[in-house]
Motif scaffolding. Structure first.
Motif, PDB file in Angstrom:
ATOM      1  N   VAL A 144       0.851  -1.190   0.000  1.00 35.49           N
ATOM      2  CA  VAL A 144       0.000   0.000   0.000  1.00 35.49           C
ATOM      3  C   VAL A 144       0.886   1.239   0.000  1.00 35.49           C
ATOM      4  CG1 VAL A 144      -1.826   1.268   1.187  1.00 35.49           C
ATOM      5  CG2 VAL A 144      -1.828  -1.239   1.219  1.00 35.49           C
ATOM      6  N   ASN A 145       0.837   1.970  -1.104  1.00 30.88           N
ATOM      7  CA  ASN A 145       1.642   3.187  -1.218  1.00 30.88           C
ATOM      8  C   ASN A 145       0.869   4.215  -2.045  1.00 30.88           C
ATOM      9  OD1 ASN A 145       2.293   2.833  -4.129  1.00 30.88           O
ATOM     10  ND2 ASN A 145       3.356   1.002  -3.339  1.00 30.88           N
ATOM     11  N   ARG A 146       1.331   5.438  -2.002  1.00 28.82           N
ATOM     12  CA  ARG A 146       0.638   6.526  -2.712  1.00 28.82           C
ATOM     13  C   ARG A 146       0.729   6.375  -4.234  1.00 28.82           C
ATOM     14  NH1 ARG A 146      -1.875   9.479   0.572  1.00 28.82           N
ATOM     15  NH2 ARG A 146      -1.058  10.037   2.598  1.00 28.82           N
ATOM     16  N   PHE A 147       1.787   5.744  -4.718  1.00 27.83           N
ATOM     17  CA  PHE A 147       1.922   5.546  -6.163  1.00 27.83           C
ATOM     18  C   PHE A 147       0.793   4.659  -6.692  1.00 27.83           C
ATOM     19  CE2 PHE A 147       3.615   3.132  -9.787  1.00 27.83           C
ATOM     20  CZ  PHE A 147       3.861   4.185 -10.665  1.00 27.83           C
ATOM     21  N   GLU A 148       0.518   3.568  -5.970  1.00 25.63           N
ATOM     22  CA  GLU A 148      -0.515   2.616  -6.402  1.00 25.63           C
ATOM     23  C   GLU A 148      -1.930   3.055  -6.018  1.00 25.63           C
ATOM     24  OE1 GLU A 148      -0.258  -0.321  -8.118  1.00 25.63           O
ATOM     25  OE2 GLU A 148       1.868   0.075  -8.430  1.00 25.63           O
ATOM     26  N   TYR A 149      -2.087   3.663  -4.846  1.00 32.19           N
ATOM     27  CA  TYR A 149      -3.418   3.926  -4.298  1.00 32.19           C
ATOM     28  C   TYR A 149      -3.754   5.406  -4.135  1.00 32.19           C
ATOM     29  CZ  TYR A 149      -3.453  -1.049  -3.463  1.00 32.19           C
ATOM     30  OH  TYR A 149      -3.431  -2.413  -3.630  1.00 32.19           O
ATOM     31  N   GLY A 150      -2.828   6.281  -4.470  1.00 28.66           N
ATOM     32  CA  GLY A 150      -3.087   7.718  -4.410  1.00 28.66           C
ATOM     33  C   GLY A 150      -3.479   8.189  -3.025  1.00 28.66           C
TER      34      GLY A 150
ATOM     35  N   ASP B 138      -5.962   7.515  -1.336  1.00 28.50           N
ATOM     36  CA  ASP B 138      -6.646   6.489  -0.547  1.00 28.50           C
ATOM     37  C   ASP B 138      -5.683   5.592   0.222  1.00 28.50           C
ATOM     38  OD1 ASP B 138      -9.202   7.291  -1.348  1.00 28.50           O
ATOM     39  OD2 ASP B 138      -9.151   5.999  -3.121  1.00 28.50           O
ATOM     40  N   ALA B 139      -4.391   5.767   0.038  1.00 22.12           N
ATOM     41  CA  ALA B 139      -3.399   4.859   0.628  1.00 22.12           C
ATOM     42  C   ALA B 139      -3.528   4.754   2.144  1.00 22.12           C
ATOM     43  CB  ALA B 139      -1.986   5.281   0.247  1.00 22.12           C
ATOM     44  N   ASP B 140      -3.660   5.876   2.839  1.00 25.91           N
ATOM     45  CA  ASP B 140      -3.754   5.826   4.304  1.00 25.91           C
ATOM     46  C   ASP B 140      -5.015   5.091   4.756  1.00 25.91           C
ATOM     47  OD1 ASP B 140      -1.350   7.189   4.646  1.00 25.91           O
ATOM     48  OD2 ASP B 140      -2.339   9.149   4.797  1.00 25.91           O
ATOM     49  N   ARG B 141      -6.130   5.373   4.108  1.00 25.96           N
ATOM     50  CA  ARG B 141      -7.390   4.718   4.462  1.00 25.96           C
ATOM     51  C   ARG B 141      -7.305   3.216   4.203  1.00 25.96           C
ATOM     52  NH1 ARG B 141     -11.273   3.022   1.420  1.00 25.96           N
ATOM     53  NH2 ARG B 141     -10.618   4.235  -0.393  1.00 25.96           N
TER      54      ARG B 141
END
Length: 70
Positions: free
Chosen positions: A23-29, A31-34
């Motif tokens: 789970v990272n910002r590159f893959e999930y933008g 929404d990554a933290d959620r």
């Protein structure tokens, strides 16, 4: 108290969730933290029921589990 069918359904759904390291910002933008919070929540619930999250995939899909070498 949770019945066996509910736990099996949770374990099955868990096998489709990403691993926390995936789970990272590159893959999930944004929404990554959620998504990471949700993955960790499910892991915690499994753990509270005495289920090792690291063993769930092998239990649900034993034919995909790697063979032990020792």
């Amino acid at each position: 108290m949770t019945d066996d069918d509910t736990l099996k359904a949770l374990k099955t759904a868990f096998t489709f969730m990403p691993q926390p390291v995936e789970v990272n910002r590159f893959e999930y933008g944004d929404d990554a933290d959620r998504i990471l919070q949700q993955v960790n929540f499910v892991r915690e619930v499994l753990d509270r029921h005495g289920i090792d999250p690291e063993e769930v995939a092998d239990e649900i899909n034993p034919s995909a589990a790697p063979n032990s070498c020792y």
